[in-house]
Write a protein that holds these residues in place. Structure first.
Motif, short mmCIF file in Angstrom:
data_model
loop_
_atom_site.label_atom_id
_atom_site.label_comp_id
_atom_site.label_asym_id
_atom_site.label_seq_id
_atom_site.Cartn_x
_atom_site.Cartn_y
_atom_site.Cartn_z
N MET A 1 0.72 -1.29 -0.59
CA MET A 1 0.01 0.85 -0.13
C MET A 1 0.74 1.12 0.00
SD MET A 1 -3.19 1.17 2.61
CE MET A 1 -4.39 1.73 1.45
N SER A 2 -0.06 2.35 -0.77
CA SER A 2 0.85 3.27 -0.77
C SER A 2 1.29 4.28 0.94
CB SER A 2 0.71 4.69 -2.02
OG SER A 2 -0.51 4.37 -0.83
N ARG A 3 2.02 5.03 0.81
CA ARG A 3 1.51 5.96 1.82
C ARG A 3 0.87 8.10 1.85
NH1 ARG A 3 7.78 6.04 3.93
NH2 ARG A 3 7.24 8.30 4.62
N GLY A 4 0.48 8.38 2.79
CA GLY A 4 -0.18 9.36 2.40
C GLY A 4 -1.16 9.85 3.78
N PHE A 5 -1.39 11.35 3.36
CA PHE A 5 -2.48 12.15 3.90
C PHE A 5 -3.57 12.35 3.78
CE2 PHE A 5 0.48 15.33 3.75
CZ PHE A 5 0.14 16.43 3.10
N GLU A 29 3.80 10.06 7.87
CA GLU A 29 3.08 10.64 7.24
C GLU A 29 2.07 11.53 8.13
OE1 GLU A 29 2.75 10.66 4.07
OE2 GLU A 29 4.68 9.88 3.84
N ALA A 30 1.86 11.24 9.05
CA ALA A 30 0.82 12.42 10.64
C ALA A 30 1.05 13.20 10.77
CB ALA A 30 0.33 10.81 11.64
N ALA A 31 2.85 13.10 11.24
CA ALA A 31 3.67 14.78 10.78
C ALA A 31 2.96 15.38 9.85
CB ALA A 31 4.52 14.30 11.47
N THR A 32 3.84 15.18 8.31
CA THR A 32 3.06 15.75 7.84
C THR A 32 1.76 16.10 7.51
OG1 THR A 32 4.63 14.23 6.67
CG2 THR A 32 4.06 15.49 5.13
N GLY A 33 0.75 15.59 8.09
CA GLY A 33 -0.80 16.05 7.91
C GLY A 33 -0.50 16.97 8.69
N LEU A 34 0.00 16.72 9.84
CA LEU A 34 -0.19 17.86 11.07
C LEU A 34 0.28 19.40 10.12
CD1 LEU A 34 -0.66 19.41 14.23
CD2 LEU A 34 1.57 17.70 14.49
N VAL A 35 1.22 19.25 9.84
CA VAL A 35 1.93 20.21 10.08
C VAL A 35 1.54 20.94 8.33
CG1 VAL A 35 4.37 21.57 8.63
CG2 VAL A 35 4.16 20.42 10.56
N SER A 36 0.93 20.44 7.46
CA SER A 36 0.01 21.06 6.29
C SER A 36 -0.41 21.49 6.29
CB SER A 36 -0.35 19.85 5.15
OG SER A 36 -0.80 18.57 5.60
N ILE A 37 -1.45 21.23 7.58
CA ILE A 37 -2.36 21.89 8.53
C ILE A 37 -2.51 23.75 8.94
CG2 ILE A 37 -4.41 21.80 10.04
CD1 ILE A 37 -4.41 19.04 9.46
N VAL A 38 -0.72 23.26 9.67
CA VAL A 38 -0.70 24.85 9.98
C VAL A 38 0.02 25.13 8.89
CG1 VAL A 38 1.44 25.49 11.39
CG2 VAL A 38 -0.23 23.69 12.53
N LEU A 39 1.07 25.23 8.04
CA LEU A 39 1.34 25.80 7.19
C LEU A 39 1.59 25.18 5.38
CD1 LEU A 39 4.57 24.84 6.98
CD2 LEU A 39 5.06 26.09 9.02
#
Length: 138
Positions: A1-5, A29-39
């Motif tokens: 399976m791939s990776r993502g958020f 990936e969860a950390a990337t998802g969190l940061v993508s909501i912030v900036l």
């Protein structure tokens, strides 16, 4: 399976779903998802490496504590982060690296995230991947 958020809309909060083949990759990936909501992470260069670590009593609390550390680095240390690697571990401890650069006017804020919550938190191990759903206090 791939990776993502992907970002999940909620009536009063905002959240995301992240997935990857391993638990540690899912945390990244969860950390990337969190940061993508912030900036906007597309504006961030992976110029500096920062060590991040967290502990928990179970996988759920480990994930919340890990993401809380990422939020601390993003807000408290004013870093724009764009890439995360989490080292494999036994038990409920995580260590890894985050790459990014100091926040500047180039890193436009999107939302102010006050905290990572346990509200509707899910961590699921499927045959082909690990998946989590996390909601944030905004």
């Amino acid at each position: 399976m791939s990776r993502g958020f992907e970002v999940l809309e909620h009536t009063a909060d905002i959240g995301f779903r992240a997935w990857a083949p391993t638990f540690e990759e899912m945390m990244g990936e969860a950390a990337t998802g969190l940061v993508s909501i912030v900036l906007d992470i597309r504006t961030v260069s992976a110029r500096e490496e920062h060590a991040i670590a967290a502990k928990g009593d179970d996988r759920e609390s480990l994930l919340v504590n890990w993401l809380s550390e990422v939020l601390y680095y993003t807000d408290g240390k004013q870093l724009a982060l764009c890439r995360f690697d989490v080292n494999p571990s036994d038990g409920f401890e995580a260590s890894g690296s985050a790459w990014g650069e100091p926040r500047s006017v180039r890193h436009r804020p999107k939302l102010i995230v006050k905290g990572v919550t346990y509200h509707q938190l899910k961590v699921v191990h499927r045959p082909d991947c690990w998946m989590c759903e996390v909601y944030l206090d905004v």
